[in-house]
Design a protein around this motif. Structure first.
Motif, short mmCIF file in Angstrom:
data_model
loop_
_atom_site.label_atom_id
_atom_site.label_comp_id
_atom_site.label_asym_id
_atom_site.label_seq_id
_atom_site.Cartn_x
_atom_site.Cartn_y
_atom_site.Cartn_z
N ASN A 9 42.15 -8.49 -1.45
CA ASN A 9 42.81 -10.09 -1.49
C ASN A 9 43.35 -10.60 -0.15
O ASN A 9 43.75 -10.03 1.41
CB ASN A 9 44.77 -9.03 -2.29
CG ASN A 9 44.18 -9.31 -3.03
OD1 ASN A 9 42.81 -9.35 -3.76
ND2 ASN A 9 45.44 -8.71 -4.23
N THR B 280 42.07 -13.02 -4.73
CA THR B 280 40.98 -12.20 -4.61
C THR B 280 39.63 -12.52 -4.75
O THR B 280 39.25 -13.42 -5.30
CB THR B 280 42.02 -11.48 -6.25
OG1 THR B 280 43.21 -11.69 -6.45
CG2 THR B 280 40.98 -10.47 -6.40
N SER C 124 42.61 -2.07 -0.76
CA SER C 124 43.94 -1.74 -1.00
C SER C 124 42.80 -0.80 -2.65
O SER C 124 42.87 0.03 -3.47
CB SER C 124 45.04 -1.24 -1.05
OG SER C 124 45.85 -2.22 -1.36
N ASP C 125 43.14 -2.32 -3.44
CA ASP C 125 42.14 -2.46 -4.88
C ASP C 125 40.72 -1.97 -4.31
O ASP C 125 40.42 -1.73 -5.86
CB ASP C 125 42.58 -3.53 -5.04
CG ASP C 125 43.41 -4.00 -5.86
OD1 ASP C 125 44.68 -2.68 -5.43
OD2 ASP C 125 44.25 -5.12 -5.89
N GLY D 173 49.94 -14.88 -7.48
CA GLY D 173 49.86 -14.47 -6.94
C GLY D 173 48.65 -14.63 -5.67
O GLY D 173 48.13 -15.61 -5.30
N PRO D 174 47.87 -13.16 -5.11
CA PRO D 174 46.83 -13.47 -3.45
C PRO D 174 45.96 -14.21 -4.32
O PRO D 174 44.96 -14.07 -5.59
CB PRO D 174 46.52 -12.45 -2.81
CG PRO D 174 47.93 -11.26 -3.47
CD PRO D 174 47.59 -11.73 -5.15
N ASP E 245 43.56 -7.49 2.40
CA ASP E 245 44.39 -5.65 1.56
C ASP E 245 42.72 -5.96 0.85
O ASP E 245 42.73 -6.61 -0.31
CB ASP E 245 45.33 -6.54 0.99
CG ASP E 245 46.17 -5.03 0.26
OD1 ASP E 245 45.16 -4.41 0.34
OD2 ASP E 245 47.20 -5.36 -0.49
C1 LIG Z 1 45.20 -8.02 -5.36
O1 LIG Z 1 45.42 -9.67 -5.95
C2 LIG Z 1 45.58 -9.06 -7.88
C3 LIG Z 1 45.74 -10.57 -8.15
O2 LIG Z 1 46.80 -11.11 -7.42
C4 LIG Z 1 46.76 -8.15 -7.48
O3 LIG Z 1 46.82 -8.00 -9.46
C5 LIG Z 1 46.90 -7.18 -7.33
O4 LIG Z 1 47.54 -6.76 -6.99
C6 LIG Z 1 46.32 -7.38 -5.48
N1 LIG Z 1 46.46 -5.46 -4.49
C7 LIG Z 1 47.09 -5.60 -3.83
C8 LIG Z 1 46.64 -4.35 -3.65
O5 LIG Z 1 48.05 -5.97 -3.47
#
Ligand SMILES: *[C@@H]1O[C@H](CO)[C@@H](O)[C@H](O)[C@H]1NC(C)=O
Length: 218
Positions: free
Chosen positions: A119, A149, A190-191, A146-147, A188
């Motif tokens: 992200n 991705t 972390s996912d 949201g970010p 980020d």
């Molecule tokens: C990254 O972005 C996705 C889509 O907006 C969101 O669902 C996810 O929680 C984000 N991951 C982090 C680690 O913030």
């Protein structure tokens, strides 16, 4: 107070047979200028010297920030200081008494490469010296939900505009007002801890951070 000029403009537009544009109020442009304070330029995204160049557009319509060393990267084992970069700037905006200004819209452009699940977020927060409690934040994250991705690759452009009720106005004392802007970029993974990403908002890549200004009499 606004009713009369609006009506006059509408009447003029009617007479000329053109489409009426919004009423624009503005100070004497020859008295409007901006100075980046030499004590500012703190942050890993704008290391001294000379890694940021501010420009005020014609007629005080916008403030553009060009950066020369502003990028972040994330990869397996990267440090938080590489994932996140910021820049805190302090300006003097000079303008005649009787006017107030706000930054109401921003456009960020740049380039990124994001692996799947990585992200990216770009933000800018500002406030005026005369009113330190009132701050506004522009957030660029691909959409308002949201970010950005990954997977994504290429140039990005993001426009964020404050709701009218959220505008932060400068004081009205004139002469000058101090403007503080902090911007940041963040990656980020972390996912997807094996994933990598890169984001660049450097003007060598013809990227900019541009803030549009609005003026009002006060
Ligand atoms: C990254 O972005 C996705 C889509 O907006 C969101 O669902 C996810 O929680 C984000 N991951 C982090 C680690 O913030």
């Amino acid at each position: 107070m606004h009713a009369l000029p609006t009506r006059l403009l509408a009447l003029t537009a009617f007479i000329l047979g053109i489409v009426a544009s919004p009423v624009s109020h503005h100070p004497d442009w020859s008295k409007v200028f901006i100075k980046l304070l030499p004590t500012s330029g703190f942050g890993s995204g704008c290391p001294p010297p000379d890694s940021v160049n501010p420009t005020l557009g014609p007629n005080g319509a916008w403030l553009n920030l060009a950066f020369y060393k502003y990028f972040a990267e994330v990869y397996p084992g990267s440090k938080p200081s590489e994932n996140y970069k910021n820049c805190q700037l302090q300006f003097e905006v000079h303008f005649p008494p009787g006017w107030s200004l706000t930054l109401f819209k921003t456009t960020f452009t740049g380039r990124f490469t994001l692996d799947e699940g990585v992200n990216a977020t770009q933000e800018a927060t500002y406030h005026f010296g005369g009113n330190p409690q009132a701050t506004a934040t522009f957030i660029c994250d691909g959409d308002s939900m949201g970010p950005w991705t990954g997977p994504r690759k290429g140039r990005y452009s993001c426009l964020d505009e404050l709701l009218v009720g959220k505008y932060i106005w400068s004081s009205c004392k004139g002469t000058f007002e101090t403007l503080f802007i902090e911007t940041s970029i963040e990656l980020d993974n972390s996912d997807n801890k094996g994933g990598s990403g890169f984001i660049n908002t450097e003007s060598s890549e013809t990227a900019t951070q541009q803030f549009e200004l609005l003026w009002k009499p006060c």
